[in-house]
Design a protein around this motif. Structure first.
Motif, PDB file in Angstrom:
ATOM      1  N   THR A   7       0.719  -1.230   0.068  1.00  0.00           N
ATOM      2  CA  THR A   7       0.240   0.018  -0.010  1.00  0.00           C
ATOM      3  C   THR A   7       0.719   1.352   0.009  1.00  0.00           C
ATOM      4  OG1 THR A   7      -0.186  -0.084   2.521  1.00  0.00           O
ATOM      5  CG2 THR A   7      -2.008  -1.177   1.114  1.00  0.00           C
ATOM      6  N   GLN A   8       1.984   1.220   0.642  1.00  0.00           N
ATOM      7  CA  GLN A   8       2.804   2.242   0.737  1.00  0.00           C
ATOM      8  C   GLN A   8       3.373   2.639  -0.815  1.00  0.00           C
ATOM      9  OE1 GLN A   8       3.026   4.359   3.236  1.00  0.00           O
ATOM     10  NE2 GLN A   8       4.328   5.958   2.060  1.00  0.00           N
ATOM     11  N   LYS A   9       3.721   1.483  -1.418  1.00  0.00           N
ATOM     12  CA  LYS A   9       4.168   1.980  -2.807  1.00  0.00           C
ATOM     13  C   LYS A   9       3.162   2.351  -3.579  1.00  0.00           C
ATOM     14  CE  LYS A   9       7.922  -1.684  -2.939  1.00  0.00           C
ATOM     15  NZ  LYS A   9       8.618  -2.508  -3.458  1.00  0.00           N
ATOM     16  N   MET A  10       1.968   1.947  -3.481  1.00  0.00           N
ATOM     17  CA  MET A  10       0.828   2.378  -4.308  1.00  0.00           C
ATOM     18  C   MET A  10       0.778   3.810  -4.180  1.00  0.00           C
ATOM     19  SD  MET A  10      -3.061   1.180  -4.460  1.00  0.00           S
ATOM     20  CE  MET A  10      -3.457   1.849  -2.865  1.00  0.00           C
ATOM     21  N   PHE A  11       0.372   4.396  -2.837  1.00  0.00           N
ATOM     22  CA  PHE A  11       0.234   5.713  -2.529  1.00  0.00           C
ATOM     23  C   PHE A  11       1.480   6.701  -2.992  1.00  0.00           C
ATOM     24  CE2 PHE A  11      -2.499   3.540   0.827  1.00  0.00           C
ATOM     25  CZ  PHE A  11      -3.696   3.917   0.187  1.00  0.00           C
ATOM     26  N   ILE A  68     -11.300   8.807  -3.259  1.00  0.00           N
ATOM     27  CA  ILE A  68     -10.642   8.056  -2.413  1.00  0.00           C
ATOM     28  C   ILE A  68      -9.161   8.118  -2.699  1.00  0.00           C
ATOM     29  CG2 ILE A  68     -10.577   5.738  -1.295  1.00  0.00           C
ATOM     30  CD1 ILE A  68     -13.818   5.552  -2.159  1.00  0.00           C
ATOM     31  N   LEU A  69      -8.778   8.154  -4.153  1.00  0.00           N
ATOM     32  CA  LEU A  69      -7.214   7.798  -4.158  1.00  0.00           C
ATOM     33  C   LEU A  69      -6.286   9.025  -4.425  1.00  0.00           C
ATOM     34  CD1 LEU A  69      -7.561   4.567  -6.454  1.00  0.00           C
ATOM     35  CD2 LEU A  69      -6.760   4.684  -3.743  1.00  0.00           C
ATOM     36  N   LEU A  70      -6.890  10.131  -4.853  1.00  0.00           N
ATOM     37  CA  LEU A  70      -5.898  11.252  -5.094  1.00  0.00           C
ATOM     38  C   LEU A  70      -5.877  11.972  -3.927  1.00  0.00           C
ATOM     39  CD1 LEU A  70      -7.581  12.359  -8.447  1.00  0.00           C
ATOM     40  CD2 LEU A  70      -5.629  11.152  -8.154  1.00  0.00           C
ATOM     41  N   PRO A  71      -4.572  12.467  -3.656  1.00  0.00           N
ATOM     42  CA  PRO A  71      -4.204  13.439  -2.468  1.00  0.00           C
ATOM     43  C   PRO A  71      -4.572  14.685  -2.425  1.00  0.00           C
ATOM     44  CG  PRO A  71      -2.292  13.224  -4.019  1.00  0.00           C
ATOM     45  CD  PRO A  71      -3.317  12.348  -4.576  1.00  0.00           C
ATOM     46  N   ASP A  72      -5.089  15.050  -1.366  1.00  0.00           N
ATOM     47  CA  ASP A  72      -5.740  16.343  -1.178  1.00  0.00           C
ATOM     48  C   ASP A  72      -4.369  17.463  -1.614  1.00  0.00           C
ATOM     49  OD1 ASP A  72      -6.114  19.164   0.231  1.00  0.00           O
ATOM     50  OD2 ASP A  72      -8.114  18.037   0.418  1.00  0.00           O
ATOM     51  N   SER A  73      -4.836  18.396  -2.408  1.00  0.00           N
ATOM     52  CA  SER A  73      -3.884  19.489  -2.716  1.00  0.00           C
ATOM     53  C   SER A  73      -3.274  20.241  -1.775  1.00  0.00           C
ATOM     54  CB  SER A  73      -4.338  20.242  -3.934  1.00  0.00           C
ATOM     55  OG  SER A  73      -5.512  21.224  -3.474  1.00  0.00           O
ATOM     56  N   THR A  74      -3.979  20.435  -0.663  1.00  0.00           N
ATOM     57  CA  THR A  74      -3.387  21.396   0.456  1.00  0.00           C
ATOM     58  C   THR A  74      -2.835  20.367   1.429  1.00  0.00           C
ATOM     59  OG1 THR A  74      -5.663  21.160   1.353  1.00  0.00           O
ATOM     60  CG2 THR A  74      -5.022  23.046   0.075  1.00  0.00           C
ATOM     61  N   THR A  75      -3.090  19.258   1.893  1.00  0.00           N
ATOM     62  CA  THR A  75      -2.782  18.459   2.883  1.00  0.00           C
ATOM     63  C   THR A  75      -2.006  17.317   2.347  1.00  0.00           C
ATOM     64  OG1 THR A  75      -4.669  17.158   3.200  1.00  0.00           O
ATOM     65  CG2 THR A  75      -4.504  19.065   4.394  1.00  0.00           C
ATOM     66  N   GLY A  76      -1.805  16.738   1.179  1.00  0.00           N
ATOM     67  CA  GLY A  76      -1.419  15.611   0.849  1.00  0.00           C
ATOM     68  C   GLY A  76      -1.985  14.481   1.117  1.00  0.00           C
ATOM     69  N   ILE A  78      -4.439  11.060   1.529  1.00  0.00           N
ATOM     70  CA  ILE A  78      -5.084  10.218   0.681  1.00  0.00           C
ATOM     71  C   ILE A  78      -6.103   9.778   1.553  1.00  0.00           C
ATOM     72  CG2 ILE A  78      -4.945   8.410  -0.841  1.00  0.00           C
ATOM     73  CD1 ILE A  78      -2.365   9.100  -1.634  1.00  0.00           C
ATOM     74  N   TYR A  79      -7.415   9.563   1.276  1.00  0.00           N
ATOM     75  CA  TYR A  79      -8.403   9.123   2.321  1.00  0.00           C
ATOM     76  C   TYR A  79      -8.328   7.537   2.464  1.00  0.00           C
ATOM     77  CZ  TYR A  79     -11.254  13.407   2.406  1.00  0.00           C
ATOM     78  OH  TYR A  79     -11.964  14.664   2.511  1.00  0.00           O
ATOM     79  N   LEU A  80      -7.875   7.095   1.462  1.00  0.00           N
ATOM     80  CA  LEU A  80      -7.756   5.390   1.358  1.00  0.00           C
ATOM     81  C   LEU A  80      -6.603   4.965   2.535  1.00  0.00           C
ATOM     82  CD1 LEU A  80      -8.860   2.482   0.987  1.00  0.00           C
ATOM     83  CD2 LEU A  80      -7.295   2.618  -0.988  1.00  0.00           C
ATOM     84  N   ASP A  87      -6.091   6.402  10.581  1.00  0.00           N
ATOM     85  CA  ASP A  87      -6.174   7.758  10.949  1.00  0.00           C
ATOM     86  C   ASP A  87      -7.429   8.353  10.868  1.00  0.00           C
ATOM     87  OD1 ASP A  87      -3.401   7.586  11.381  1.00  0.00           O
ATOM     88  OD2 ASP A  87      -2.788   8.404   9.633  1.00  0.00           O
ATOM     89  N   SER A  88      -7.684   9.495  11.593  1.00  0.00           N
ATOM     90  CA  SER A  88      -9.026   9.929  11.429  1.00  0.00           C
ATOM     91  C   SER A  88      -9.185  10.768  10.098  1.00  0.00           C
ATOM     92  CB  SER A  88      -9.605  10.886  12.510  1.00  0.00           C
ATOM     93  OG  SER A  88      -8.594  11.867  12.603  1.00  0.00           O
ATOM     94  N   VAL A  89     -10.254  10.641   9.343  1.00  0.00           N
ATOM     95  CA  VAL A  89     -10.283  11.311   7.871  1.00  0.00           C
ATOM     96  C   VAL A  89     -11.271  12.710   8.305  1.00  0.00           C
ATOM     97  CG1 VAL A  89     -11.070  11.378   5.732  1.00  0.00           C
ATOM     98  CG2 VAL A  89      -9.945   9.332   6.595  1.00  0.00           C
ATOM     99  N   THR A  90     -10.851  13.746   8.242  1.00  0.00           N
ATOM    100  CA  THR A  90     -11.454  14.906   8.422  1.00  0.00           C
ATOM    101  C   THR A  90     -11.283  16.196   7.427  1.00  0.00           C
ATOM    102  OG1 THR A  90      -9.967  16.129  10.005  1.00  0.00           O
ATOM    103  CG2 THR A  90     -11.854  14.957  10.910  1.00  0.00           C
TER     104      THR A  90
END
Length: 90
Positions: A7-11, A68-76, A78-80, A87-90
């Motif tokens: 999973t780390q390699k995928m992200f 679910i898979l794309l990183p957030d542009s401000t925080t980086g 990835i929800y999944l 980790d909590s997802v907010t």
């Protein structure tokens, strides 16, 4: 190789694409992020998505997976990745 290694390699590979959910959001930021990557107006990306969603096909499924898979542009974040590491997802 453990599940965590895979999973780390995928992200890491996802982050290397340079594609992220953009700050110009209506729902999840997927169309805004794709528009930013392609250098087009976010509304144009939304219109294209809506047209594709009206045609029988996997547009909605693609959008949900991208959200679910794309990183957030401000925080980086990835929800999944957050969900898998508890980790909590907010």
């Amino acid at each position: 190789m453990t599940f965590q290694d895979v999973t780390q390699k995928m992200f890491t590979a996802i982050r290397r694409t340079g594609l992220s959910r953009g700050p110009d959001r209506w729902l999840g930021g997927v169309c805004g992020g794709i528009a930013a990557k392609l250098g087009v107006d976010p509304n144009a990306a939304r219109i294209v998505f809506l047209v594709l969603a009206l045609v029988p096909g996997p547009a909605l499924t693609f959008y949900i997976w991208a959200w679910i898979l794309l990183p957030d542009s401000t925080t980086g974040r990835i929800y999944l990745e957050s969900w898998l590491s508890n980790d909590s997802v907010t």
